[in-house]
Write an enzyme that holds these catalytic residues in place. Structure first.
Site, PDB file in Angstrom:
ATOM      1  N   GLY A   8       0.794  -1.236   0.000  1.00  0.00           N
ATOM      2  CA  GLY A   8       0.000   0.000   0.000  1.00  0.00           C
ATOM      3  C   GLY A   8       0.822   1.280   0.000  1.00  0.00           C
ATOM      4  N   ASP A  33       3.503  -3.288   4.344  1.00  0.00           N
ATOM      5  CA  ASP A  33       4.484  -2.994   3.293  1.00  0.00           C
ATOM      6  C   ASP A  33       5.905  -3.172   3.808  1.00  0.00           C
ATOM      7  N   THR A 124      -1.357  -8.566 -13.878  1.00  0.00           N
ATOM      8  CA  THR A 124      -0.926  -7.676 -14.954  1.00  0.00           C
ATOM      9  C   THR A 124      -1.215  -8.274 -16.324  1.00  0.00           C
ATOM     10  N   ASP A 125      -1.347  -7.396 -17.329  1.00  0.00           N
ATOM     11  CA  ASP A 125      -1.524  -7.889 -18.708  1.00  0.00           C
ATOM     12  C   ASP A 125      -0.268  -8.605 -19.217  1.00  0.00           C
ATOM     13  N   GLU A 126       0.865  -8.411 -18.507  1.00  0.00           N
ATOM     14  CA  GLU A 126       2.108  -9.049 -18.977  1.00  0.00           C
ATOM     15  C   GLU A 126       2.041 -10.571 -18.899  1.00  0.00           C
ATOM     16  N   TYR A 149       9.885 -11.024 -14.516  1.00  0.00           N
ATOM     17  CA  TYR A 149       8.767 -10.372 -13.803  1.00  0.00           C
ATOM     18  C   TYR A 149       7.440 -11.002 -14.205  1.00  0.00           C
ATOM     19  N   LYS A 153       4.624 -13.184 -11.995  1.00  0.00           N
ATOM     20  CA  LYS A 153       3.226 -12.770 -11.825  1.00  0.00           C
ATOM     21  C   LYS A 153       2.280 -13.883 -12.329  1.00  0.00           C
ATOM     22  N   LYS A 188       9.925   3.605 -14.090  1.00  0.00           N
ATOM     23  CA  LYS A 188       8.955   3.295 -15.138  1.00  0.00           C
ATOM     24  C   LYS A 188       8.967   4.392 -16.202  1.00  0.00           C
ATOM     25  N   PRO A 204      15.640   7.908 -22.991  1.00  0.00           N
ATOM     26  CA  PRO A 204      16.132   6.665 -23.608  1.00  0.00           C
ATOM     27  C   PRO A 204      14.995   5.772 -24.092  1.00  0.00           C
ATOM     28  N   VAL A 205      14.725   5.821 -25.382  1.00  0.00           N
ATOM     29  CA  VAL A 205      13.657   4.988 -25.969  1.00  0.00           C
ATOM     30  C   VAL A 205      14.282   3.663 -26.411  1.00  0.00           C
ATOM     31  N   PRO A 273      16.068  -6.766 -23.431  1.00  0.00           N
ATOM     32  CA  PRO A 273      16.026  -8.150 -23.923  1.00  0.00           C
ATOM     33  C   PRO A 273      14.620  -8.738 -23.785  1.00  0.00           C
TER      34      PRO A 273
HETATM   35  P1  NAD Z   1       5.424  -0.499  -6.905  1.00  0.00           P
HETATM   36  O1  NAD Z   1       6.728  -1.101  -7.269  1.00  0.00           O
HETATM   37  O2  NAD Z   1       5.224   0.965  -7.048  1.00  0.00           O
HETATM   38  O3  NAD Z   1       5.058  -0.864  -5.400  1.00  0.00           O
HETATM   39  C1  NAD Z   1       5.230  -2.154  -4.877  1.00  0.00           C
HETATM   40  C2  NAD Z   1       4.988  -2.082  -3.376  1.00  0.00           C
HETATM   41  O4  NAD Z   1       5.142  -3.398  -2.824  1.00  0.00           O
HETATM   42  C3  NAD Z   1       5.986  -1.175  -2.653  1.00  0.00           C
HETATM   43  O5  NAD Z   1       5.319  -0.401  -1.686  1.00  0.00           O
HETATM   44  C4  NAD Z   1       6.936  -2.176  -1.988  1.00  0.00           C
HETATM   45  O6  NAD Z   1       7.562  -1.675  -0.817  1.00  0.00           O
HETATM   46  C5  NAD Z   1       5.991  -3.326  -1.674  1.00  0.00           C
HETATM   47  N1  NAD Z   1       6.688  -4.613  -1.539  1.00  0.00           N
HETATM   48  C6  NAD Z   1       7.596  -5.135  -2.393  1.00  0.00           C
HETATM   49  N2  NAD Z   1       8.013  -6.330  -1.922  1.00  0.00           N
HETATM   50  C7  NAD Z   1       7.322  -6.562  -0.770  1.00  0.00           C
HETATM   51  C8  NAD Z   1       7.307  -7.631   0.155  1.00  0.00           C
HETATM   52  N3  NAD Z   1       8.085  -8.712   0.001  1.00  0.00           N
HETATM   53  N4  NAD Z   1       6.482  -7.537   1.227  1.00  0.00           N
HETATM   54  C9  NAD Z   1       5.696  -6.450   1.414  1.00  0.00           C
HETATM   55  N5  NAD Z   1       5.687  -5.394   0.571  1.00  0.00           N
HETATM   56  C10 NAD Z   1       6.483  -5.460  -0.515  1.00  0.00           C
HETATM   57  O7  NAD Z   1       4.337  -1.308  -7.735  1.00  0.00           O
HETATM   58  P2  NAD Z   1       3.012  -0.841  -8.480  1.00  0.00           P
HETATM   59  O8  NAD Z   1       3.360  -0.339  -9.815  1.00  0.00           O
HETATM   60  O9  NAD Z   1       2.219  -0.036  -7.556  1.00  0.00           O
HETATM   61  O10 NAD Z   1       2.314  -2.261  -8.673  1.00  0.00           O
HETATM   62  C11 NAD Z   1       1.420  -2.780  -7.692  1.00  0.00           C
HETATM   63  C12 NAD Z   1       0.873  -4.099  -8.184  1.00  0.00           C
HETATM   64  O11 NAD Z   1       0.192  -3.906  -9.412  1.00  0.00           O
HETATM   65  C13 NAD Z   1       1.936  -5.147  -8.463  1.00  0.00           C
HETATM   66  O12 NAD Z   1       1.450  -6.397  -8.065  1.00  0.00           O
HETATM   67  C14 NAD Z   1       2.118  -5.100  -9.969  1.00  0.00           C
HETATM   68  O13 NAD Z   1       2.559  -6.343 -10.463  1.00  0.00           O
HETATM   69  C15 NAD Z   1       0.726  -4.764 -10.407  1.00  0.00           C
HETATM   70  N6  NAD Z   1       0.591  -4.046 -11.676  1.00  0.00           N
HETATM   71  C16 NAD Z   1       1.301  -2.907 -11.903  1.00  0.00           C
HETATM   72  C17 NAD Z   1       1.081  -2.185 -13.087  1.00  0.00           C
HETATM   73  C18 NAD Z   1       1.811  -0.906 -13.398  1.00  0.00           C
HETATM   74  O14 NAD Z   1       1.675  -0.398 -14.518  1.00  0.00           O
HETATM   75  N7  NAD Z   1       2.559  -0.332 -12.485  1.00  0.00           N
HETATM   76  C19 NAD Z   1       0.163  -2.659 -14.019  1.00  0.00           C
HETATM   77  C20 NAD Z   1      -0.530  -3.846 -13.757  1.00  0.00           C
HETATM   78  C21 NAD Z   1      -0.323  -4.511 -12.561  1.00  0.00           C
HETATM   79  O1  DAU Z   2       1.651  -3.785 -18.570  1.00  0.00           O
HETATM   80  C1  DAU Z   2       1.608  -3.761 -17.169  1.00  0.00           C
HETATM   81  C2  DAU Z   2       2.995  -3.597 -16.654  1.00  0.00           C
HETATM   82  O2  DAU Z   2       3.379  -2.271 -16.976  1.00  0.00           O
HETATM   83  C3  DAU Z   2       3.130  -3.830 -15.153  1.00  0.00           C
HETATM   84  O3  DAU Z   2       2.814  -5.160 -14.848  1.00  0.00           O
HETATM   85  C4  DAU Z   2       4.548  -3.530 -14.700  1.00  0.00           C
HETATM   86  O4  DAU Z   2       4.639  -3.631 -13.286  1.00  0.00           O
HETATM   87  C5  DAU Z   2       4.911  -2.133 -15.120  1.00  0.00           C
HETATM   88  O5  DAU Z   2       6.277  -1.893 -14.813  1.00  0.00           O
HETATM   89  C6  DAU Z   2       4.687  -1.934 -16.621  1.00  0.00           C
HETATM   90  O6  DAU Z   2       5.605  -2.717 -17.389  1.00  0.00           O
HETATM   91  P1  DAU Z   2       6.302  -2.166 -18.733  1.00  0.00           P
HETATM   92  O7  DAU Z   2       7.589  -2.859 -18.891  1.00  0.00           O
HETATM   93  O8  DAU Z   2       5.380  -2.176 -19.881  1.00  0.00           O
HETATM   94  O9  DAU Z   2       6.498  -0.626 -18.291  1.00  0.00           O
HETATM   95  P2  DAU Z   2       7.707   0.365 -18.381  1.00  0.00           P
HETATM   96  O10 DAU Z   2       7.207   1.658 -17.831  1.00  0.00           O
HETATM   97  O11 DAU Z   2       8.962  -0.176 -17.820  1.00  0.00           O
HETATM   98  O12 DAU Z   2       7.911   0.516 -19.940  1.00  0.00           O
HETATM   99  C7  DAU Z   2       6.857   0.968 -20.781  1.00  0.00           C
HETATM  100  C8  DAU Z   2       7.335   0.852 -22.217  1.00  0.00           C
HETATM  101  O13 DAU Z   2       8.407   1.790 -22.412  1.00  0.00           O
HETATM  102  C9  DAU Z   2       7.910  -0.517 -22.534  1.00  0.00           C
HETATM  103  O14 DAU Z   2       7.600  -0.837 -23.892  1.00  0.00           O
HETATM  104  C10 DAU Z   2       9.413  -0.318 -22.393  1.00  0.00           C
HETATM  105  C11 DAU Z   2       9.607   1.134 -22.815  1.00  0.00           C
HETATM  106  N1  DAU Z   2      10.729   1.804 -22.140  1.00  0.00           N
HETATM  107  C12 DAU Z   2      10.807   1.724 -20.787  1.00  0.00           C
HETATM  108  C13 DAU Z   2      11.842   2.345 -20.122  1.00  0.00           C
HETATM  109  C14 DAU Z   2      11.950   2.257 -18.604  1.00  0.00           C
HETATM  110  C15 DAU Z   2      11.657   2.513 -22.891  1.00  0.00           C
HETATM  111  O15 DAU Z   2      11.563   2.587 -24.113  1.00  0.00           O
HETATM  112  N2  DAU Z   2      12.689   3.108 -22.227  1.00  0.00           N
HETATM  113  C16 DAU Z   2      12.833   3.047 -20.871  1.00  0.00           C
HETATM  114  O16 DAU Z   2      13.816   3.608 -20.346  1.00  0.00           O
END
Ligand code: NAD
Ligand code: DAU
Length: 340
Positions: A8, A33, A124-126, A149, A153, A188, A204-205, A273
Site C-alpha cells: 500500500g 508494506d 498484470t496484462d504481462e 517479472y 506474476k 517506469k 532513452p527509448v 532483452p
Molecule cells: P510499486 O513497485 O510501485 O510498489 C510495490 C509495493 O510493494 C511497494 O510499496 C513495496 O515496498 C511493496 N513490496 C515489495 N516487496 C514486498 C514484500 N516482500 N512484502 C511487502 N511489501 C512489498 O508497484 P506498483 O506499480 O504499484 O504495482 C502494484 C501491483 O500492481 C503489483 O502487483 C504489480 O505487479 C501490479 N501491476 C502494476 C502495473 C503498473 O503499470 N505499475 C500494471 C498492472 C499490474
Molecule cells: O503492462 C503492465 C505492466 O506495466 C506492469 O505489470 C509492470 O509492473 C509495469 O512496470 C509496466 O511494465 P512495462 O515494462 O510495460 O512498463 P515500463 O514503464 O517499464 O515501460 C513501458 C514501455 O516503455 C515498454 O515498452 C518499455 C519502454 N521503455 C521503458 C523504459 C523504462 C523505454 O523505451 N525506455 C525506458 O527507459
C-alpha cells in the site's frame, strides 16, 4: 470492511488506499508494506493522521507477521499489491521477483486459508505475453509470460486460481494494463521520461519505440478493483485497462508536448532483452460490472506528466539519491554509445 492492503505504500497501492478511504467512510485499512525502494511513506503523507488507516512494516513472505496482523485487526479481506514490479530490474536481478511475487503471494494464500479470508490479487496484462496485431487478450487466454517479472506474476495468478479450485478459497484477480499517474517510481517509462525532461536529460527509448502499450490512468484501475471487490464474481479474473494502445513514440510525444520540451532529447538506445512488442486487453468483462474508464490514454499520459512537473518535492529526492546507482547501471552504456 476491514482490509489489509499489501504494497500500500507503492504506486498503485497508495492510490488505491486514498481512493478507497475517500469513498468508504466506514473503511478500516491496514497497509502492510516492506518499504522497498519503491514503497514510500510519503505516498500517503496526507492520510497517516486518519484514524481509519494504519501501517505495519513487514514482508509478505513473513507468515507469522501476516497472520498476526490479520488477527489483530480483524481483517476480512486481503488486497495484494505487494510485488517487485519493474521488468528491467527483473532482468538485472530476478530471484527477488520469485521470493516476493511467487512465494510471498503463496504465503498470503496460506494465511487466507487458515483464517478464512477473501483474497483479491493484483495481476498484470504481462502474463498474456506478446499479443499479435488483431487480438485483444481475454481472461480465459492461456498465460505466456516472457520476462522474469511476468513469469513470477503468472505463477502467482496460477497459485491463486489453484487455491480457489482446491480449497474453495474466495479469490478474485484483476489484470491491469500499464498504469500512469501520481507517485509512480521513476524507473517506469512515463515518470522516467517526464522527470528526465524536467532535468534536461535525454529520453532513452528502447529500440525503435514502436512497441504498443495501453497507458491507463491509475484512478481507473482503482475504480476497476473497487468494482470487482463490490460486484465481481468470486473465483473470476477481470482485465482492467482502456482497451486502446499507442506506441511508445506516441507516448513520448505527449510527454514532450505537455512539458513543452525539445524533441531533440529523444535517444533510441539498445532494446530491453525479450521486449514484448504489444499488450492489448479486452475489458468487456469488467464493463459488465458497470465500470468504464474515465480517462483516454492520451489524457492519462498528459495528466501524469503534469503531475511530475508540479510535484518535484516527491521525485527530486529520489532522482538525486538512491535511484542514481540504478540509473547508471541501466542507462550509462546505453546513452554513451552510438545508435543501437
Ligand atoms: P510499486 O513497485 O510501485 O510498489 C510495490 C509495493 O510493494 C511497494 O510499496 C513495496 O515496498 C511493496 N513490496 C515489495 N516487496 C514486498 C514484500 N516482500 N512484502 C511487502 N511489501 C512489498 O508497484 P506498483 O506499480 O504499484 O504495482 C502494484 C501491483 O500492481 C503489483 O502487483 C504489480 O505487479 C501490479 N501491476 C502494476 C502495473 C503498473 O503499470 N505499475 C500494471 C498492472 C499490474
Ligand atoms: O503492462 C503492465 C505492466 O506495466 C506492469 O505489470 C509492470 O509492473 C509495469 O512496470 C509496466 O511494465 P512495462 O515494462 O510495460 O512498463 P515500463 O514503464 O517499464 O515501460 C513501458 C514501455 O516503455 C515498454 O515498452 C518499455 C519502454 N521503455 C521503458 C523504459 C523504462 C523505454 O523505451 N525506455 C525506458 O527507459
Amino acid at each position: 470492511m476491514n482490509m489489509i492492503v499489501t504494497g500500500g505504500c507503492g504506486f498503485i497501492g497508495s492510490n488505491f488506499v486514498r481512493y478507497w478511504l475517500g469513498l468508504h467512510a466506514d473503511a478500516r485499512v491496514v497497509v502492510y508494506d516492506k518499504l522497498t525502494y519503491a514503497g514510500r511513506r510519503e505516498n500517503l503523507r496526507d492520510l497517516w493522521d486518519d484514524a481509519r488507516l494504519s501501517l505495519v512494516i513487514g514482508d509478505i513472505g513473513d507468515q507469522a507477521l501476516v497472520r498476526r496482523t490479520c488477527q489483530e485487526h480483524s481483517i476480512q479481506l486481503i488486497v495484494n499489491f505487494a510485488a517487485e514490479t519493474h521488468v528491467d530490474q527483473s532482468i538485472l536481478g530476478p530471484l527477488v521477483f520469485t521470493d516476493t511475487n511467487v512465494r510471498g503471494t503463496h504465503v498470503l494464500l496460506e494465511v487466507a486459508r487458515e483464517l478464512g479470508l477473501r483474497l483479491h490479487h493484483i495481476s498484470t496484462d504481462e502474463v498474456y505475453g506478446h499479443i499479435p496485431d488483431g487480438h485483444q487478450s481475454v481472461e480465459t487466454d492461456p498465460l505466456a509470460p516472457r520476462s522474469p517479472y511476468a513469469a513470477s506474476k503468472a505463477a502467482a495468478d496460477q497459485l491463486v486460481q489453484a487455491y480457489a479450485i482446491t480449497y474453495g478459497l474466495p479469490v478474485t484477480i484483476t489484470r491491469g494494463a500499464n498504469n500512469v499517474g501520481p507517485y509512480q517510481y521513476p524507473e517506469k517509462a512515463v515518470p522516467l521520461f517526464s522527470t528526465n525532461v524536467l532535468l534536461g536529460e535525454p529520453i532513452p527509448v528502447y529500440g525503435d519505440g514502436l512497441q504498443m502499450r495501453d497507458y491507463a490512468h491509475v484512478f481507473d484501475h482503482c475504480a476497476g478493483i473497487e468494482a470487482v471487490l463490490l460486484r465481481g464474481e468470486i473465483g473470476e479474473v477481470y482485465n482492467v485497462g482502456t482497451g486502446r494502445e499507442m506506441t511508445n513514440l506516441e507516448m513520448v510525444d505527449i510527454v514532450l508536448n505537455t512539458l513543452g520540451a525539445d524533441p531533440g532529447l529523444v535517444r533510441h538506445v539498445t532494446d530491453r532483452p525479450g521486449h514484448d512488442r504489444r499488450y492489448s486487453m479486452n475489458v468487456d468483462k469488467l464493463r459488465s460490472l458497470g465500470w468504464a474508464p474515465q480517462y483516454d490514454p492520451r489524457q492519462a499520459v498528459a495528466e501524469a506528466a503534469r503531475w511530475y512537473a508540479a510535484n518535484a518535492w516527491w521525485w527530486e529526492p529520489i532522482r538525486s539519491g538512491e535511484f542514481r546507482g540504478y540509473y547508471d547501471r541501466q542507462y550509462a552504456d546505453r546513452l554513451s554509445g552510438g545508435p543501437p
